[in-house]
Design an enzyme around this catalytic site. Sequence first.
Site, PDB file in Angstrom:
ATOM      1  N   GLU A 132       0.850  -1.198   0.000  1.00  0.00           N
ATOM      2  CA  GLU A 132       0.000   0.000   0.000  1.00  0.00           C
ATOM      3  C   GLU A 132       0.887   1.250   0.000  1.00  0.00           C
ATOM      4  O   GLU A 132       1.352   1.666  -1.051  1.00  0.00           O
ATOM      5  CB  GLU A 132      -1.011  -0.073   1.154  1.00  0.00           C
ATOM      6  CG  GLU A 132      -1.970  -1.258   0.921  1.00  0.00           C
ATOM      7  CD  GLU A 132      -3.130  -1.366   1.876  1.00  0.00           C
ATOM      8  OE1 GLU A 132      -3.270  -0.529   2.777  1.00  0.00           O
ATOM      9  OE2 GLU A 132      -3.920  -2.323   1.717  1.00  0.00           O
TER      10      GLU A 132
HETATM   11  C1  HEM Z   1      -9.336  -1.255   4.322  1.00  0.00           C
HETATM   12  C2  HEM Z   1      -8.850   3.368   5.709  1.00  0.00           C
HETATM   13  C3  HEM Z   1      -5.031   3.670   2.763  1.00  0.00           C
HETATM   14  C4  HEM Z   1      -6.636  -0.239   0.441  1.00  0.00           C
HETATM   15  C5  HEM Z   1      -9.551  -0.042   4.937  1.00  0.00           C
HETATM   16  C6  HEM Z   1     -10.535   0.213   5.969  1.00  0.00           C
HETATM   17  C7  HEM Z   1     -10.431   1.508   6.334  1.00  0.00           C
HETATM   18  C8  HEM Z   1      -9.353   2.090   5.563  1.00  0.00           C
HETATM   19  C9  HEM Z   1     -11.252   2.259   7.378  1.00  0.00           C
HETATM   20  C10 HEM Z   1     -11.508  -0.818   6.528  1.00  0.00           C
HETATM   21  C11 HEM Z   1     -12.910  -0.601   6.032  1.00  0.00           C
HETATM   22  C12 HEM Z   1     -13.798  -1.765   6.399  1.00  0.00           C
HETATM   23  O1  HEM Z   1     -13.294  -2.791   6.884  1.00  0.00           O
HETATM   24  O2  HEM Z   1     -15.003  -1.689   6.178  1.00  0.00           O
HETATM   25  C13 HEM Z   1      -7.652   3.781   5.145  1.00  0.00           C
HETATM   26  C14 HEM Z   1      -6.888   4.956   5.555  1.00  0.00           C
HETATM   27  C15 HEM Z   1      -5.787   5.009   4.753  1.00  0.00           C
HETATM   28  C16 HEM Z   1      -5.897   3.910   3.813  1.00  0.00           C
HETATM   29  C17 HEM Z   1      -7.273   5.903   6.677  1.00  0.00           C
HETATM   30  C18 HEM Z   1      -4.626   5.955   4.807  1.00  0.00           C
HETATM   31  C19 HEM Z   1      -3.872   5.999   5.945  1.00  0.00           C
HETATM   32  C20 HEM Z   1      -5.223   2.719   1.800  1.00  0.00           C
HETATM   33  C21 HEM Z   1      -4.461   2.622   0.582  1.00  0.00           C
HETATM   34  C22 HEM Z   1      -4.909   1.510  -0.088  1.00  0.00           C
HETATM   35  C23 HEM Z   1      -5.947   0.915   0.742  1.00  0.00           C
HETATM   36  C24 HEM Z   1      -3.399   3.608   0.136  1.00  0.00           C
HETATM   37  C25 HEM Z   1      -4.509   0.961  -1.436  1.00  0.00           C
HETATM   38  C26 HEM Z   1      -3.207   0.928  -1.822  1.00  0.00           C
HETATM   39  C27 HEM Z   1      -7.388  -0.922   1.354  1.00  0.00           C
HETATM   40  C28 HEM Z   1      -7.757  -2.316   1.230  1.00  0.00           C
HETATM   41  C29 HEM Z   1      -8.483  -2.638   2.384  1.00  0.00           C
HETATM   42  C30 HEM Z   1      -8.594  -1.399   3.165  1.00  0.00           C
HETATM   43  C31 HEM Z   1      -7.407  -3.264   0.088  1.00  0.00           C
HETATM   44  C32 HEM Z   1      -9.027  -4.023   2.766  1.00  0.00           C
HETATM   45  C33 HEM Z   1      -7.853  -4.817   3.312  1.00  0.00           C
HETATM   46  C34 HEM Z   1      -8.224  -6.110   4.017  1.00  0.00           C
HETATM   47  O3  HEM Z   1      -9.382  -6.348   4.343  1.00  0.00           O
HETATM   48  O4  HEM Z   1      -7.296  -6.908   4.257  1.00  0.00           O
HETATM   49  N1  HEM Z   1      -8.849   1.115   4.709  1.00  0.00           N
HETATM   50  N2  HEM Z   1      -7.015   3.172   4.110  1.00  0.00           N
HETATM   51  N3  HEM Z   1      -6.119   1.685   1.858  1.00  0.00           N
HETATM   52  N4  HEM Z   1      -7.903  -0.394   2.521  1.00  0.00           N
HETATM   53 FE1  HEM Z   1      -7.502   1.390   3.272  1.00  0.00          FE
END
Ligand code: HEM
Length: 339
Positions: A132
């Site tokens: 990420e």
């Molecule tokens: C999951 C916030 C950066 C891709 C999540 C979730 C949140 C979140 C709240 C969980 C949502 C849920 O479970 O319903 C953030 C914040 C970021 C960030 C605050 C910055 C600090 C990123 C970036 C990427 C990304 C840059 C892509 C390169 C994903 C993915 C998941 C996820 C793929 C699911 C991962 C899993 O379940 O294993 N993010 N995110 N996020 N986010 Fe982010």
Amino acid sequence: MATSASLAQAPTAAAPDAAELRGVAQALFAPVPTAVAEVRGEAITAEQVELGKWLFFDPRLSRSHVISCNTCHNVATGGADNVPTSIGHGWQKGPRNSPTVLNAVFNIAQFWDGRAADLKEQAKGPVQASVEMNNTPDRVEATLRSMPAYVAAFGRAFPRERDPVNFENMARALEAFETTLTTPDSRFDRFLAGADSLDAEELRGLSLFVEKGCIACHAGVNLGGQAYYPFGVVERPGADVLPPGDKGRFAVTQTASDEYVFRAAPLRNVALTAPYFHSGQVWDLRQAVAIMGSAQLGHELNAAEVESITRFLHTLTGNQPRVANPVLPASTAATPRPE
Ligand code: HEM
Ligand code: HEM
């Protein structure tokens, strides 16, 4: 004259009684609140929300300086990235679809497998994940400390702390901002509040959603996001939709019964967040609904049922947050350079 058989198949089957259905729905679901005042018993301040907004949009949280939280959770496109699995540092493809950040504060835990207890814990993950943002807490802190406007903003957000610019407070501020990303006033919420905001087809969809048993896993404020279930309770979907390498909650609990167990996806704004499932392999919401019927209920929904339920799911799209693009502090000579 129509026979009873042809009447039963007629597309204009009588709509369910709206008032009765409203009573049933009010007992199962809840409207999205307009504001969240606190997390873990602590009040959220306007200064924390403002700082969190800067951080959410700041690509310098990533090692490359090109990826921000908003890259994968674009608040202009339903809080997700609308690609099968996210693209991160060095154009690497991650293993899972990006879930929406909208209304995430109402989920019981974060990620498809619930491995982070809350938004604060969650926020530390992507910044460090190599696929990420590929950064380190030290480098993030050095980056933030290099800009006087950030130092001042952390001071305003955490006024009682002597050294407020740190990774923990970055996560707290991001969480504070994310609590503002709620989508109240969907047509479904207006229906719950007493308005006649759903048409006959949507009411039929809601009625089917209840009767067929979707509500066993998709209830509450977010119509999901509250508990964990095997994906494929009755019939495991094919390897394209459920790749064998991702065993879901098993990786969190190491318990055999948690193999292929995932958090029931929250369904608010689901019409905006294709493609679907943790693998992001299903683009058509109707197909996702049909898969749920066979995989989770052991029931082949017919085309009309799938259509009605899908129309109902479209009524879960609420008022999208209007976020003004923040103007971020400029980098200084002390800001670590992109790598
Ligand atoms: C999951 C916030 C950066 C891709 C999540 C979730 C949140 C979140 C709240 C969980 C949502 C849920 O479970 O319903 C953030 C914040 C970021 C960030 C605050 C910055 C600090 C990123 C970036 C990427 C990304 C840059 C892509 C390169 C994903 C993915 C998941 C996820 C793929 C699911 C991962 C899993 O379940 O294993 N993010 N995110 N996020 N986010 Fe982010
Ligand atoms: C995911 C709808 C029944 C558990 C989903 C998604 C939709 C949906 C549209 C994908 C959301 C997204 O990717 O953002 C429905 C409908 C149902 C139903 C219309 C009734 C016909 C159930 C039942 C269970 C369940 C009964 C529990 C036994 C889950 C789980 C996921 C999910 C665990 C996440 C799957 C993954 O890992 O990708 N549901 N659902 N659903 N649902 Fe359902």
